[in-house]
Design a protein around this motif. Structure first.
Motif, short mmCIF file in Angstrom:
data_model
loop_
_atom_site.label_atom_id
_atom_site.label_comp_id
_atom_site.label_asym_id
_atom_site.label_seq_id
_atom_site.Cartn_x
_atom_site.Cartn_y
_atom_site.Cartn_z
N TYR A 87 14.38 -68.60 20.90
CA TYR A 87 15.35 -69.63 21.27
C TYR A 87 16.19 -69.18 22.46
N HIS A 90 14.10 -69.24 25.66
CA HIS A 90 13.78 -70.66 26.06
C HIS A 90 15.17 -71.24 26.67
N ARG A 91 16.21 -71.22 26.02
CA ARG A 91 17.41 -71.92 26.37
C ARG A 91 18.08 -71.29 27.52
N GLU A 124 9.97 -76.03 18.65
CA GLU A 124 11.26 -76.50 19.20
C GLU A 124 11.87 -75.45 20.29
N CYS A 125 11.17 -74.23 20.24
CA CYS A 125 11.99 -73.53 21.15
C CYS A 125 10.76 -72.81 22.14
N SER A 126 10.20 -73.75 22.50
CA SER A 126 8.74 -73.59 23.46
C SER A 126 8.58 -74.70 24.28
N HIS A 409 22.39 -70.10 23.73
CA HIS A 409 22.25 -69.97 22.25
C HIS A 409 23.19 -69.55 21.50
#
Length: 580
Positions: A87, A90-91, A124-126, A409
């Motif tokens: 996460y 990714h962010r 959701e994190c990719s 994050h």
């Protein structure tokens, strides 16, 4: 060419994409891939103690280089541990390829031991999360995953069962059809013409910079000089824009300082450059606003815009600056520079009186000395919480230093894992982890990874036996702090027992000596500094009601704990103001 297994082809494709390390914890479903790494001459398997650390380390490496990095976890709980670090990567727009090993392919969907569905869990994190269920999907799925991670700047996840990984691939690994250099994105002529009109029509222009100004320092300075604009920044923009900046007015946000907020609200045109600044309560509502960003989905999602400009900051300014008219008046800029210096003058004394005799030690003093003693090209990794305050206030950027944290994050315990990735990238570069005792103790097991690989990371633990930022958050809400304290621990003794250099500091007069000793040590070292847990107590004149929602004046007063060497820059910038 001899047949490759799926595992061998996966590793070969990673190597061709520039991956040099794969961080993870080995396990049965992952064994074929780890063995393929063992036999490959271009990739090293990095054994960590916790898969979350693997993802954070890979994310740090990717942020520092802009190149693809990799991590892996075994089936079920193993790959599930990756999720928090992924996460964050990714962010942070870090290109990371994660391998989520899976249960035996024939058991998927039966509630088998350790069964999860990683292709769903990581969606959701990719940018891309896919299951390889047949050898016939190779090598295209892995190539597609790499293209998504590199091209869209974020995470891709490949789920792969151990038995499938051991099968032969039907096709040899191809040359990757993937450029590794990002293109420059230029705005349309219409957008540039409209932006030029807005700048020329404004009397008071202010520029606010985020991480997207990386590589555009010269262009921002040239533009600001031409239109006489004060330049502020968000936390992630600090390392890229604050240095050598005669127009600097500080930082906005909860950790903000100086005149950035005032400049944003008193200008008549605000340019948001490469920032996805999320704290809308700090953004003006009645000022003409333009946002420039290379990610079009970010345009206008934080505040109403008068113009959205799709383009990267450097290319946009290269087109814009020659087109705009030079502003004749410095009045607004000079007023903001004076206000900025005055604000810093007022803050600089907040935690400097008798600091060399005060016990427990002021954490601000530790951060200030650390900034002075660290190398000019050091990489700092910063735990979430009060360590972010110290980094924002005291770490001085210079164009060569880097500052990493979980700034979007907002995860605890990120600093030590990110330091691992940064140090593997370059063993000769100084890497310093600013760790809170809460964050350090959360993933403390991977201090052993530093020892195992003899990584010369220097961990500075701000040991106040509490979760300091959570204390502040509770007080902001008018609540008494509860559940935020820890029994006191001697982390230097733990480091020594682990085989590293451990240094305990309780006397403020020993802070500088201890840091120099740690930096001189050829190997991992930990400096355990016992700091004052009340360093950011709420001043009595500020009420909980004023603080609720992080209201600007209250939050800036609460966090006005000094500004380190930034005061010298502000004073120097005042010399640029023409004298009558």
């Amino acid at each position: 060419m001899a047949k490759q297994t799926i595992a061998e082809q996966y590793v070969d494709l990673m190597a061709r994409a520039g991956v040099r390390r794969m961080y993870g914890v080995v396990g049965d479903s992952l064994n074929p891939v780890v063995d393929a790494v063992r036999r490959h001459t271009g990739i090293e398997w990095i054994q960590v103690r916790h898969e979350e650390v693997a993802a954070f380390a890979a994310g740090a490496e990717a942020q520092l280089t802009g190149r693809l990095a990799a991590c892996a976890g075994s089936c079920g709980p193993g790959n599930l541990h990756l999720i928090n670090g992924l996460y964050d990567a990714h962010r942070s727009m870090a290109p990371v390829l994660a391998l989520a090993a899976h249960i035996p392919s024939g058991e998927i969907g039966t509630g088998y031991f350790q069964e999860t569905h990683p292709d769903r869990l990581f969606a959701e994190c990719s940018h891309y999360s896919e299951l390889i269920s047949s050898p016939r999907q190779m090598p295209r799925v892995v190539q597609t995953a790499i293209q998504h991670a590199v091209g869209r700047r974020g995470v891709s996840v490949v789920a792969l069962s151990g038995d499938t990984a051991a099968e032969d691939s039907p096709d040899a690994a191809p040359e990757l059809a993937m450029p590794l250099d990002l293109p420059a994105i230029r705005p349309s002529d219409h957008e540039l013409a409209r932006l030029t009109e807005l700048v020329d029509a404004a009397e008071r222009v202010m520029v606010f910079c985020g991480r997207g100004v990386a590589g555009a320092h010269a262009e921002v300075m040239e533009f600001a000089g031409k239109v006489k604009a004060p330049v502020g920044h968000a936390l992630r923009g600090k390392e890229h824009i604050q240095y050598d900046n005669p127009y600097d007015v500080g930082m906005s946000g909860l950790l903000g300082y100086g005149a950035a907020y005032e400049a944003m609200h008193e200008c008549d045109l605000l340019l948001l450059l490469g920032t996805d600044f999320p704290y809308t309560e700090f953004l003006p509502r009645h000022v003409r606003t333009v946002q420039v960003d290379v990610q079009p989905e970010r345009l206008g999602r934080r505040t109403q815009l008068d113009l959205a400009v799709w383009g990267d900051v450097r290319e946009t300014l290269r087109c814009l600056t020659p087109a705009v008219r030079e502003k004749p008046s410095r009045r607004f800029l000079d007023r903001m520079l004076q206000r900025h210096a005055h604000a810093l003058e007022g803050a600089v004394n907040a935690y400097t009186r008798d600091v060399e005799r005060h016990t427990p030690i002021h954490p601000e003093y530790v951060a200030s000395v650390l900034d002075e003693e660290a190398a000019d090209d050091a990489v700092f990794t910063v735990d979430t919480g009060m360590c972010c305050v110290w980094a924002a206030r005291y770490l001085t950027p210079n164009g060569r230093r880097r500052i990493l944290g979980s700034f979007v994050h907002g995860s605890m315990a990120n600093a030590l894992p990110q330091a691992i990735g940064a140090q593997f990238l370059d063993r000769g570069r100084q890497v310093v982890s600013l760790s809170g005792d809460g964050g350090f103790s959360m993933l403390m097991g991977d201090f052993l990874t530093l020892v195992q690989y003899d990584l010369p990371v220097k961990v500075v633990v701000f040991n106040n036996s509490s979760l300091g930022m959570v204390d502040l958050e509770m007080m902001v809400d008018g609540l008494p702090p509860h559940g935020t304290t820890y029994p006191h621990a001697d982390y230097a003794a733990i480091a020594t027992a682990a085989g590293a250099r451990g240094i305990r500091v309780e006397d403020p007069s020993r802070v500088r000596e201890a840091l120099r000793e740690a930096f001189a040590h050829d190997g991992p070292a930990l400096v355990d500094v016992v700091t004052d847990p009340a360093a950011l107590a709420v001043p009595p004149k500020i009420t909980a009601e004023q603080l609720t929602g992080f209201a600007l004046s209250a939050s800036r007063t609460v966090l006005s704990g000094g500004v380190g060497r930034m005061i010298h820059l502000a004073r120097a910038n005042l010399r640029n103001i023409p004298r009558p």
